[in-house]
Motif scaffolding. Sequence first.
Motif, PDB file in Angstrom:
ATOM      1  N   GLN A   1       3.141  11.953  62.303  1.00  0.00           N
ATOM      2  CA  GLN A   1       2.547  11.994  61.064  1.00  0.00           C
ATOM      3  C   GLN A   1       2.405  10.957  59.915  1.00  0.00           C
ATOM      4  OE1 GLN A   1       2.704  15.439  58.604  1.00  0.00           O
ATOM      5  NE2 GLN A   1       2.229  15.579  60.893  1.00  0.00           N
TER       6      GLN A   1
ATOM      7  N   THR B   1       4.470  15.935  53.645  1.00  0.00           N
ATOM      8  CA  THR B   1       5.039  17.137  53.788  1.00  0.00           C
ATOM      9  C   THR B   1       5.846  18.202  54.752  1.00  0.00           C
ATOM     10  OG1 THR B   1       3.188  18.029  51.905  1.00  0.00           O
ATOM     11  CG2 THR B   1       4.480  19.680  52.178  1.00  0.00           C
ATOM     12  N   ARG B   2       5.327  17.843  55.933  1.00  0.00           N
ATOM     13  CA  ARG B   2       5.843  18.742  56.640  1.00  0.00           C
ATOM     14  C   ARG B   2       6.963  18.018  57.072  1.00  0.00           C
ATOM     15  NH1 ARG B   2       4.677  21.867  61.694  1.00  0.00           N
ATOM     16  NH2 ARG B   2       5.069  20.771  63.373  1.00  0.00           N
TER      17      ARG B   2
ATOM     18  N   LYS C   1      10.103  19.555  54.839  1.00  0.00           N
ATOM     19  CA  LYS C   1      10.237  19.775  54.736  1.00  0.00           C
ATOM     20  C   LYS C   1      10.865  20.352  56.084  1.00  0.00           C
ATOM     21  CE  LYS C   1       5.990  22.804  53.000  1.00  0.00           C
ATOM     22  NZ  LYS C   1       4.678  23.895  53.894  1.00  0.00           N
ATOM     23  N   ILE C   2      10.749  19.719  56.817  1.00  0.00           N
ATOM     24  CA  ILE C   2      11.623  19.947  58.014  1.00  0.00           C
ATOM     25  C   ILE C   2      13.092  18.768  57.815  1.00  0.00           C
ATOM     26  CG2 ILE C   2      12.000  18.374  60.651  1.00  0.00           C
ATOM     27  CD1 ILE C   2       8.953  18.577  61.404  1.00  0.00           C
TER      28      ILE C   2
END
Length: 75
Positions: free
Chosen positions: A3, A17-18, A21-22
């Motif tokens: 990322q 965003t990923r 979230k993680i």
Amino acid sequence: MLQTSKLTTKFQTTVPTRVRKILQLKAGDMVGFEIDGNEVRLRRATPLDLAFTQALEGTLTEWSSKADDRAFKDL
């Protein structure tokens, strides 16, 4: 999976965003940077991390002069 995020001129960035979230990050959360040689890992900071950091802050005054600010401003 890689990322990426671009740094601003003030060396700020947006956490993708990923990743948010993680790590279950939300606005106002603190993050920690674990440094191991040339590798850095980002993680959510815990209350213990914050307490440790606050305990160290008062011991690092030897690097808090205007000369130090000038010397390290580009880092």
